[in-house]
Each structure stands twice: as C-alpha cells, then as structure tokens.
Design a protein around this motif. Structure first.
Motif, mmCIF file in Angstrom:
data_model
loop_
_atom_site.group_PDB
_atom_site.id
_atom_site.type_symbol
_atom_site.label_atom_id
_atom_site.label_comp_id
_atom_site.label_asym_id
_atom_site.label_seq_id
_atom_site.Cartn_x
_atom_site.Cartn_y
_atom_site.Cartn_z
ATOM 1 N N SER A 204 0.836 -1.194 0.000
ATOM 2 C CA SER A 204 0.000 0.000 0.000
ATOM 3 C C SER A 204 0.870 1.243 0.000
ATOM 4 C CB SER A 204 -0.923 -0.004 1.214
ATOM 5 O OG SER A 204 -1.928 -0.974 1.017
ATOM 6 N N LEU A 205 0.268 2.354 -0.421
ATOM 7 C CA LEU A 205 1.014 3.610 -0.522
ATOM 8 C C LEU A 205 0.384 4.667 0.376
ATOM 9 C CD1 LEU A 205 3.189 5.321 -2.075
ATOM 10 C CD2 LEU A 205 1.360 5.914 -3.680
ATOM 11 N N TRP A 206 1.226 5.276 1.217
ATOM 12 C CA TRP A 206 0.792 6.412 2.020
ATOM 13 C C TRP A 206 1.478 7.639 1.437
ATOM 14 C CZ3 TRP A 206 1.148 5.169 7.993
ATOM 15 C CH2 TRP A 206 0.536 3.937 8.248
ATOM 16 N N PHE A 207 0.774 8.755 1.445
ATOM 17 C CA PHE A 207 1.402 10.008 1.006
ATOM 18 C C PHE A 207 1.014 11.094 1.994
ATOM 19 C CE2 PHE A 207 1.302 13.721 -2.165
ATOM 20 C CZ PHE A 207 2.645 13.993 -1.981
ATOM 21 N N SER A 208 1.974 11.918 2.368
ATOM 22 C CA SER A 208 1.668 12.959 3.349
ATOM 23 C C SER A 208 2.313 14.273 2.960
ATOM 24 C CB SER A 208 2.184 12.524 4.723
ATOM 25 O OG SER A 208 3.564 12.248 4.673
ATOM 26 N N THR A 209 1.594 15.375 3.167
ATOM 27 C CA THR A 209 2.164 16.720 3.021
ATOM 28 C C THR A 209 1.523 17.580 4.109
ATOM 29 O OG1 THR A 209 0.473 17.738 1.619
ATOM 30 C CG2 THR A 209 2.154 16.430 0.492
ATOM 31 N N LYS A 234 -6.312 3.255 -9.672
ATOM 32 C CA LYS A 234 -7.279 2.801 -8.666
ATOM 33 C C LYS A 234 -7.711 1.356 -8.919
ATOM 34 C CE LYS A 234 -11.195 4.542 -6.131
ATOM 35 N NZ LYS A 234 -12.606 4.569 -6.353
ATOM 36 N N ALA A 235 -8.057 1.063 -10.160
ATOM 37 C CA ALA A 235 -8.570 -0.277 -10.486
ATOM 38 C C ALA A 235 -7.541 -1.351 -10.131
ATOM 39 C CB ALA A 235 -8.926 -0.343 -11.964
ATOM 40 N N LYS A 236 -6.292 -1.109 -10.509
ATOM 41 C CA LYS A 236 -5.230 -2.083 -10.236
ATOM 42 C C LYS A 236 -5.003 -2.235 -8.727
ATOM 43 C CE LYS A 236 -2.142 -4.934 -11.719
ATOM 44 N NZ LYS A 236 -2.482 -6.143 -12.470
ATOM 45 N N PHE A 237 -5.011 -1.115 -8.008
ATOM 46 C CA PHE A 237 -4.845 -1.166 -6.547
ATOM 47 C C PHE A 237 -5.951 -2.034 -5.934
ATOM 48 C CE2 PHE A 237 -1.863 1.869 -4.264
ATOM 49 C CZ PHE A 237 -1.016 2.044 -5.338
ATOM 50 N N GLU A 238 -7.189 -1.817 -6.381
ATOM 51 C CA GLU A 238 -8.319 -2.563 -5.815
ATOM 52 C C GLU A 238 -8.206 -4.044 -6.145
ATOM 53 O OE1 GLU A 238 -11.450 1.153 -5.524
ATOM 54 O OE2 GLU A 238 -11.755 -0.365 -7.088
ATOM 55 N N GLU A 239 -7.783 -4.317 -7.372
ATOM 56 C CA GLU A 239 -7.614 -5.715 -7.784
ATOM 57 C C GLU A 239 -6.579 -6.421 -6.890
ATOM 58 O OE1 GLU A 239 -6.526 -5.988 -11.986
ATOM 59 O OE2 GLU A 239 -5.391 -7.820 -11.465
ATOM 60 N N LEU A 240 -5.526 -5.706 -6.525
ATOM 61 C CA LEU A 240 -4.462 -6.310 -5.712
ATOM 62 C C LEU A 240 -4.725 -6.184 -4.204
ATOM 63 C CD1 LEU A 240 -1.320 -5.013 -7.684
ATOM 64 C CD2 LEU A 240 -2.162 -7.352 -7.636
ATOM 65 N N GLY A 241 -5.835 -5.534 -3.851
ATOM 66 C CA GLY A 241 -6.146 -5.342 -2.432
ATOM 67 C C GLY A 241 -5.218 -4.350 -1.749
ATOM 68 N N LEU A 242 -4.731 -3.373 -2.513
ATOM 69 C CA LEU A 242 -3.836 -2.360 -1.947
ATOM 70 C C LEU A 242 -4.616 -1.085 -1.670
ATOM 71 C CD1 LEU A 242 -0.804 -2.767 -4.403
ATOM 72 C CD2 LEU A 242 -1.158 -3.888 -2.188
ATOM 73 N N GLU A 243 -4.016 -0.228 -0.834
ATOM 74 C CA GLU A 243 -4.681 1.003 -0.454
ATOM 75 C C GLU A 243 -3.808 2.198 -0.839
ATOM 76 O OE1 GLU A 243 -6.369 2.948 3.717
ATOM 77 O OE2 GLU A 243 -4.763 1.473 3.777
ATOM 78 N N TYR A 244 -4.450 3.256 -1.355
ATOM 79 C CA TYR A 244 -3.754 4.543 -1.449
ATOM 80 C C TYR A 244 -4.384 5.448 -0.415
ATOM 81 C CZ TYR A 244 -2.501 9.246 -2.616
ATOM 82 O OH TYR A 244 -2.062 10.539 -2.503
#
Ligand code: NAP
Ligand code: MG
Length: 402
Positions: A204-209, A234-244
């Motif tokens: 998963s990817l976290w981003f902070s500012t 988004k679609a690929k992240f959801e398919e892999l069960g990852l979170e942004y």
C-alpha cells in the motif's frame, strides 16, 4: 553445473573506495561462479569520471534508459578535499544527482530486516519503504538574508506579459527570506513512480504533506496524486487489495510509529530526507538500507544507501583488516538481477536472486556478521568477521541451494 544465462544486460556502474573493493569481491564470490553475467560496464570511479569529463556518468544514465535495469556501486561526490586528493579537473557533480535527472526518478529506500536485530520501534515487524521526491523545494530554493527594514515581495512575470505581485512580509527588523518552487511535471512523475512501485512490490502507498497550512503548494501535490490515482491506478490497486491513503504529515508520523510497517511512505523532498534517516536509524543501520531509483517510464537503478565508507578504505590501504558490511551492495545486485529476470521472464535468474538473499539472511541468522551489526544484536552470540570471510560464509550457504 551450468551457469544461469541472461538474455539482456544489466547496466553495471562501478564506484569508489571500499565499496569498489567489495564490488569485486561480490562479483567474484557470489555472482560469477553461478551466473553467466551479462552486464554493460561503466566505470564511475572518480578517476574515470575525471578522465572523461564526466561523460561516462551521462552514458551510464542513458544506458539504463535503454536496457531498463542498472546496478550502481557507491561513488565519491567530490568536494574541495577530493579536488586535491584526486587532482581533479573540475568538482564533478554527484553521479546520483546526474543519473536521477536523466531518469527523472524517485528514490525508494527500504531496510533489510533480520530476526536478531530488533527495530527501536518495537511494533515494527515489516520494512517501511520511504519514497522521496528528489526534485525542487528547499533544495533548489533562492534565499536572502534581510538586514534592514523593507518589504519583501513575490513577483511573477508570465510569458504572455501578465504579472502578479504579492507581499511576503513587510520587515520592521532584520530577518530571512526564501523562495522555492516545484513543477507539475516533476510532481506527476513522482506520483507515477510511487503508484508503479507500490503495484510492483504489492504494498500500500501512504502520502503525506502539510496541505492544511500550504494551501496551494502542498495542496497541488495532494491534488495531482489523487487525480493520477483515480484515473490510472485505482482499479489495479483494488484488484491487488492495496490502499492509497493520503494524510497530513503530522498524522502520518504518528501512524507510522504505531504501525507494523509493510507499506510505502511517499514524502516531499525535505520530509523524505529527514524521515529516511529516522526510519533507517530506527531499523538498525545505514549499512542495511537498500535503495532503488525508479523512473516514471519503468527503469530501475539499484544501489546501497550508504557511501564509499572512506574511513574503512584508508585502513584497507594501510593493510589493516576491515569489517565493512556488504549487505546493501549485495542486495543492490540481487534487486537488479531479480528485476532483469522479471522483465525477461527468466525464472532461473529471479530464483537465483531469492537464493542469494536467503544465503545472506541465513549467514546473519547463524550469528556470522560484520562488526557494525554485532553491537546491534540482542540475543545469541554473534561473531564479528571481516568482509571477505563474511562473503565466503554466504557463498558456502549459496552453493548448497543453487
Ligand atoms: P559513508 O560512506 O556512508 O560512511 C559513513 C560511516 O558509516 C562509515 O565511516 C561507517 O562508520 C558507517 N558505514 C557506512 N556504510 C557502512 C558499511 N557498509 N559497513 C560498515 N559501516 C558502514 O558516508 P561518508 O563517509 O559520509 O561518505 C564517504 C563518501 O561516500 C563521500 O565521498 C561521499 O560523497 C560518498 N557518498 C556516496 C553515496 C552514493 O554513492 N550513493 C552516498 C553517500 C555518500 P564507522 O567508520 O564508524 O565504522
Ligand atoms: Mg539526509
């Protein structure tokens, strides 16, 4: 045993000082006996950079663009003292900076974990990868020291002739002022590199500012990341069960400390600089930090996060025994070989990369390690060995598996 064949080359960039010595040891002991190594070799050692007026660095960067995968040894970034030491024609720029600007890349740093070295943060179980935007902000800022009363303004003159002017501060006393910038194109590249790397490593990817305070500057980063995520990943992240997941930098710091790890934390340039030192120290050691530069169009350059370990090199030159840790440099090679294997559908090669890393971890788990790690181990009876012995111990274990 037949050696593993490679259909396409890896761009090999040799370097300086102690890491150059280790580079050769790794090749001789851990790679060449097992792999029919196909590399395009560039000597980025300082002497060769000087001889070629640094053309060699540009050639290496362009070669990575051509072949898709590179592996780099640590190199000296010259300063005044190096000018005399190497009798240089010019104070050549940092090779890493040069290659980064050719590839327009983002740097991802992740620690190598072993059971016997516990992170200072006790709930961290998995590596935390820091993705640092390596362009602009305070690193390319213009600064002034204000020494008298006066008004500081921001003036922009557009190509079309439009102008706008804003007061930064009406100084009633001495002070300081700074102007910084970033570019949409660079922020977008950063975002693409982060989303692609998250997918490639299934994290998963976290981003902070700090967009609540910086309502235009940091907000632009947040907006561009969100747009790119929605439209392309988004679609690929959801398919892999990852979170942004976007959050404020202060909230991110609190969550990172309480987390188990196992994700990518994308940071603006300054935040990434500071946070990567914090994360690597808390995980154990700079000598166990791996680093990969990923370009938005999918080129990868692997290296160790540490430098050329100058102090150890001077000892080595005096004939003294050194116990320099080769782990991050070995992982730079295994990372590059695995990526080459993935790109070429060469399972033997990706398997070899896994086996090489496993042999390293098994050696450390057997309590055989370099001096820098011994002090960090909490349990067992670790044995400090010199670099060559450590590499030979890895080879012994590797030979049993390939
Ligand atoms: P360094 O090479 O990372 O070494 C700093 C200290 O950290 C060493 O003296 C050593 O501590 C410890 N250390 C780092 N890597 C180690 C390893 N693999 N095994 C054991 N100990 C390790 O940083 P530096 O001395 O500031 O820089 C030396 C040169 O490297 C400079 O010319 C700099 O320009 C260059 N550099 C290159 C890169 C790169 O190419 N990516 C990055 C950073 C610096 P002890 O002495 O206490 O054992
Ligand atoms: Mg730093």
């Amino acid at each position: 045993m037949a050696k593993i064949r490679m259909a396409n080359p890896i761009v090999e960039m040799d370097g300086d000082e102690m890491t150059r010595i280790i580079w050769k040891l790794i090749k001789d002991e851990l790679l060449l006996p097992f792999v029919d190594l196909n590399t395009e070799y560039y000597d980025l050692g300082l002497q060769r950079r000087d001889e070629t007026l640094d053309r060699i660095t540009h050639e290496a960067g362009n070669a990575i663009k051509k072949h898709g995968v590179g592996v780099k040894c640590a190199t000296i970034t010259p300063n005044a003292q190096r000018m005399t030491e190497y009798n240089l024609k010019e104070m050549w720029k940092s090779p890493n900076g040069t290659i980064r600007s050719i590839l327009d890349g983002t740097v991802f740093r992740a620690p190598i974990l072993i059971d016997s070295i516990k992170p200072v943060v006790k709930n961290w179980k998995k590596p935390i990868t820091i993705a640092r935007h390596a362009y602009g902000d305070v690193y390319k800022a213009t600064e002034h020291r204000v020494t008298e009363k006066g008004k500081a303004e921001l003036l922009f003159t557009g190509e079309s002739g439009t102008q706008w002017r804003e007061t930064v501060y009406d100084f009633e006393c001495p002070g300081v002022i700074q102007g910084m910038f970033n570019k949409d194109s660079s922020i977008k590249s950063f975002a693409h590199a982060c989303f692609k790397y998250a997918i490639a490593t299934k994290q998963s990817l976290w981003f902070s500012t700090k967009d609540t305070i910086s309502k235009k500057y940091d907000h632009t980063f947040k907006e561009l990341f969100q747009q790119i995520y929605e439209t392309e990943y988004k679609a690929k992240f959801e398919e892999l069960g990852l979170e942004y997941f976007y959050t404020l930098i202060d909230d991110a710091v609190a969550r990172v400390i309480r987390s188990e790890g196992g994700y990518i934390w994308a940071c603006k340039n300054y935040d990434g600089d500071v946070m990567s030192d914090m994360v690597s120290t808390a995980f154990g050691s700079l000598a166990m930090m791996t680093s990969v530069l990923v370009s938005p169009d999918g080129n990868f350059e692997y290296e160790a996060a540490h430098g050329t370990v100058t102090k150890h090199y001077y000892k080595y030159l005096k004939g003294e025994e050194t116990s320099t840790n080769p782990m991050a440099t070995i992982y730079a090679w295994s990372g590059a070989l695995r990526k080459r294997g993935e790109m070429d559908n060469n399972k033997e090669l990706t398997d070899f990369a896994d086996k090489l890393e496993k042999a390293c971890i098994d050696t450390l788990n057997a309590g055989i390690m370099t001096k820098d790690l011994v002090g960090l181990v909490e349990e067992g009876n670790p044995q400090a060995v010199n670099t060559l012995t450590f590499i030979k111990e890895i080879r012994k274990r590797l030979e049993k598996t390939v």
